[in-house]
Design a protein around this motif. Structure first.
Motif, mmCIF file in Angstrom:
data_model
loop_
_atom_site.group_PDB
_atom_site.id
_atom_site.type_symbol
_atom_site.label_atom_id
_atom_site.label_comp_id
_atom_site.label_asym_id
_atom_site.label_seq_id
_atom_site.Cartn_x
_atom_site.Cartn_y
_atom_site.Cartn_z
ATOM 1 N N MET A 134 0.832 -1.200 0.000
ATOM 2 C CA MET A 134 0.000 0.000 0.000
ATOM 3 C C MET A 134 0.867 1.249 0.000
ATOM 4 O O MET A 134 0.522 2.263 -0.605
ATOM 5 N N GLY A 135 1.999 1.187 0.683
ATOM 6 C CA GLY A 135 2.933 2.316 0.666
ATOM 7 C C GLY A 135 3.456 2.579 -0.729
ATOM 8 O O GLY A 135 3.565 3.740 -1.158
ATOM 9 N N ARG A 136 3.776 1.516 -1.460
ATOM 10 C CA ARG A 136 4.243 1.675 -2.845
ATOM 11 C C ARG A 136 3.150 2.268 -3.727
ATOM 12 O O ARG A 136 3.421 3.106 -4.596
ATOM 13 N N LEU A 137 1.907 1.829 -3.484
ATOM 14 C CA LEU A 137 0.786 2.352 -4.272
ATOM 15 C C LEU A 137 0.624 3.852 -4.066
ATOM 16 O O LEU A 137 0.494 4.616 -5.033
ATOM 17 N N LEU A 138 0.636 4.305 -2.810
ATOM 18 C CA LEU A 138 0.472 5.730 -2.515
ATOM 19 C C LEU A 138 1.602 6.544 -3.118
ATOM 20 O O LEU A 138 1.377 7.609 -3.711
ATOM 21 N N THR A 139 2.828 6.058 -2.993
ATOM 22 C CA THR A 139 3.981 6.786 -3.546
ATOM 23 C C THR A 139 3.882 6.911 -5.057
ATOM 24 O O THR A 139 4.113 7.982 -5.630
ATOM 25 N N ALA A 140 3.517 5.815 -5.721
ATOM 26 C CA ALA A 140 3.410 5.831 -7.177
ATOM 27 C C ALA A 140 2.312 6.774 -7.654
ATOM 28 O O ALA A 140 2.468 7.477 -8.660
ATOM 29 N N MET A 141 1.182 6.820 -6.943
ATOM 30 C CA MET A 141 0.099 7.711 -7.349
ATOM 31 C C MET A 141 0.484 9.164 -7.136
ATOM 32 O O MET A 141 0.181 10.037 -7.971
ATOM 33 N N GLU A 142 1.166 9.461 -6.018
ATOM 34 C CA GLU A 142 1.576 10.845 -5.744
ATOM 35 C C GLU A 142 2.604 11.332 -6.748
ATOM 36 O O GLU A 142 2.699 12.535 -7.023
ATOM 37 N N GLN A 143 3.374 10.421 -7.339
ATOM 38 C CA GLN A 143 4.350 10.798 -8.351
ATOM 39 C C GLN A 143 3.694 11.128 -9.691
ATOM 40 O O GLN A 143 4.298 11.792 -10.527
ATOM 41 N N ARG A 144 2.466 10.678 -9.868
ATOM 42 C CA ARG A 144 1.773 10.885 -11.138
ATOM 43 C C ARG A 144 0.642 11.905 -11.047
ATOM 44 O O ARG A 144 0.191 12.407 -12.072
ATOM 45 N N LEU A 145 0.176 12.171 -9.834
ATOM 46 C CA LEU A 145 -0.938 13.096 -9.632
ATOM 47 C C LEU A 145 -0.503 14.162 -8.634
ATOM 48 O O LEU A 145 -0.390 13.887 -7.443
ATOM 49 N N TYR A 146 -0.262 15.365 -9.109
ATOM 50 C CA TYR A 146 0.271 16.423 -8.263
ATOM 51 C C TYR A 146 -0.847 17.165 -7.533
ATOM 52 O O TYR A 146 -1.904 17.427 -8.095
ATOM 53 N N GLY A 147 -0.590 17.490 -6.268
ATOM 54 C CA GLY A 147 -1.508 18.315 -5.510
ATOM 55 C C GLY A 147 -2.761 17.611 -5.040
ATOM 56 O O GLY A 147 -3.737 18.267 -4.675
ATOM 57 N N GLN A 148 -2.756 16.293 -5.033
ATOM 58 C CA GLN A 148 -3.966 15.547 -4.642
ATOM 59 C C GLN A 148 -3.647 14.532 -3.551
ATOM 60 O O GLN A 148 -4.270 13.460 -3.485
ATOM 61 N N LYS A 149 -2.708 14.842 -2.670
ATOM 62 C CA LYS A 149 -2.243 13.864 -1.681
ATOM 63 C C LYS A 149 -3.372 13.346 -0.802
ATOM 64 O O LYS A 149 -3.511 12.134 -0.609
ATOM 65 N N THR A 150 -4.190 14.238 -0.271
ATOM 66 C CA THR A 150 -5.279 13.799 0.609
ATOM 67 C C THR A 150 -6.295 12.977 -0.143
ATOM 68 O O THR A 150 -6.741 11.914 0.332
ATOM 69 N N ASN A 151 -6.678 13.418 -1.347
ATOM 70 C CA ASN A 151 -7.647 12.668 -2.141
ATOM 71 C C ASN A 151 -7.103 11.296 -2.533
ATOM 72 O O ASN A 151 -7.853 10.313 -2.593
ATOM 73 N N ILE A 152 -5.810 11.221 -2.805
ATOM 74 C CA ILE A 152 -5.192 9.936 -3.147
ATOM 75 C C ILE A 152 -5.288 8.974 -1.968
ATOM 76 O O ILE A 152 -5.641 7.797 -2.125
ATOM 77 N N ARG A 153 -4.991 9.461 -0.769
ATOM 78 C CA ARG A 153 -5.063 8.611 0.412
ATOM 79 C C ARG A 153 -6.510 8.192 0.707
ATOM 80 O O ARG A 153 -6.761 7.072 1.151
ATOM 81 N N LEU A 154 -7.453 9.090 0.447
ATOM 82 C CA LEU A 154 -8.862 8.732 0.635
ATOM 83 C C LEU A 154 -9.313 7.697 -0.403
ATOM 84 O O LEU A 154 -10.123 6.813 -0.089
ATOM 85 N N MET A 155 -8.779 7.788 -1.627
ATOM 86 C CA MET A 155 -9.076 6.771 -2.636
ATOM 87 C C MET A 155 -8.551 5.415 -2.183
ATOM 88 O O MET A 155 -9.230 4.385 -2.313
ATOM 89 N N ALA A 156 -7.331 5.404 -1.635
ATOM 90 C CA ALA A 156 -6.751 4.158 -1.140
ATOM 91 C C ALA A 156 -7.555 3.617 0.039
ATOM 92 O O ALA A 156 -7.761 2.406 0.167
ATOM 93 N N ALA A 157 -8.037 4.520 0.899
ATOM 94 C CA ALA A 157 -8.867 4.097 2.032
ATOM 95 C C ALA A 157 -10.174 3.475 1.541
ATOM 96 O O ALA A 157 -10.649 2.480 2.097
#
Length: 310
Positions: A5-28
């Motif tokens: 899950m850590g790898r997933l979050l890191t990879a998404m944050e590298q491709r989607l800028y400025g959406q850190k909270t939304n990315i984590r909520l998507m993972a949740a």
């Protein structure tokens, strides 16, 4: 939090800028087994967010473009007659996938939108009287434009209630917009550059099972109950949160705690997921809307008025 899950979050944050909270909520939402509604004006990356999540999780991905002439059978599938075989055959629609992108879901009318209700709630689809199970994990990510845009149909309350979260995508900050421009890759080039999945479907199922085992103390259960019931007492709310909303907060809180590497839920977890879990479930009175109120304001006021357990 698991390494995958850590790898997933890191990879998404590298491709989607400025959406850190939304990315984590998507993972949740993925861990909680819930569905996500993304709202924002065109061009903010709603479709890319869903497409990126699908590519990084390695599951089967299908995209459905909602239009005014889309029919329910275009989503679920149907039965057709094959003259060569002289028999009826069931043709499964694009909803039979691990991640389904319902793009611009409010471009179609309520009849077509309702084709997703059974799939989202019961993880199955009924075609010509026969029930077909959907694959696991199963996640619907729907995008919609704000309702004031031309050619949109508001989603019925029953449809909205099936979404675990409603996430709002806003314009990026100045530096984040620079990053978007610097890292821009044309879609044709991006499509040819295969994304290596960061976790398998088995790892997702294992992470979901781990999140389901996160401990929730009675005091936190009482806190969630008080928050849900308080929304129904507000004079500015015509329709308060349902028991399903309480379950959504409970499951989302457990998933968020798992992402944070904890095996227990805290009141702060509840506070963090309450707004995306409730904002689409509250129906304000006409007077409250005329006064410029919003469901986000109601949720914040509710959280402020309910004592936090110690």
């Amino acid at each position: 939090m698991s390494a995958s899950m850590g790898r997933l979050l890191t990879a998404m944050e590298q491709r989607l800028y400025g959406q850190k909270t939304n990315i984590r909520l998507m993972a949740a939402a993925l861990l909680a087994g819930g569905h996500v509604l993304l709202e924002g004006v065109p061009g903010l990356g709603k479709t890319k967010m869903a497409r990126t999540l699908a590519a990084l999780t390695g599951g089967e991905y299908r995209r459905i473009q909602f239009t005014p002439d889309l029919m329910p059978s275009d989503i679920t599938g149907g039965v057709i007659y094959h003259t060569k075989e002289n028999e009826f055959q069931t043709v499964r629609g694009p909803v039979f996938a691990n991640l389904v992108l319902a793009d611009e879901i409010n471009r179609s009318g309520p009849k077509t939108q309702a084709a997703l209700l059974e799939a989202m709630e019961e993880r199955q689809v009924t075609i010509n009287g026969a029930t077909h199970r959907l694959p696991e994990p199963f996640l619907v990510v729907a995008t919609q434009n704000p309702l004031e845009y031309e050619g949109t149909y508001p989603l019925p309350e029953a449809q909205l209630d099936r979404f675990l979260f409603k996430l709002i995508l806003d314009y990026p900050g100045e530096e984040q917009e620079r990053q978007i421009l610097r890292g821009h890759v044309p879609f044709a080039t991006e499509r040819d550059q295969a994304i290596v999945p960061e976790l398998t479907l088995d790892e997702i199922r294992a992470a979901q099972a781990h999140a389901a085992e996160v401990v929730v103390e009675d005091s936190v259960i009482d806190y969630i109950t008080a928050v849900i019931r308080r929304t129904r007492e507000s004079k500015r709310v015509q329709l308060g949160a349902s028991p399903r909303a309480g379950i959504a907060i409970l499951m989302a809180s457990k998933a968020w705690a798992a992402l944070e590497g904890r095996n227990y839920v805290t009141p702060d977890d509840v506070k963090l997921v309450a707004r995306p879990a409730l904002r689409h479930r509250l129906l304000l009175t006409p007077q409250a809307e005329l006064e410029g109120g919003s469901s986000d304001h109601i949720v914040q006021e509710t959280l402020a008025s309910v004592p936090v357990p110690r």
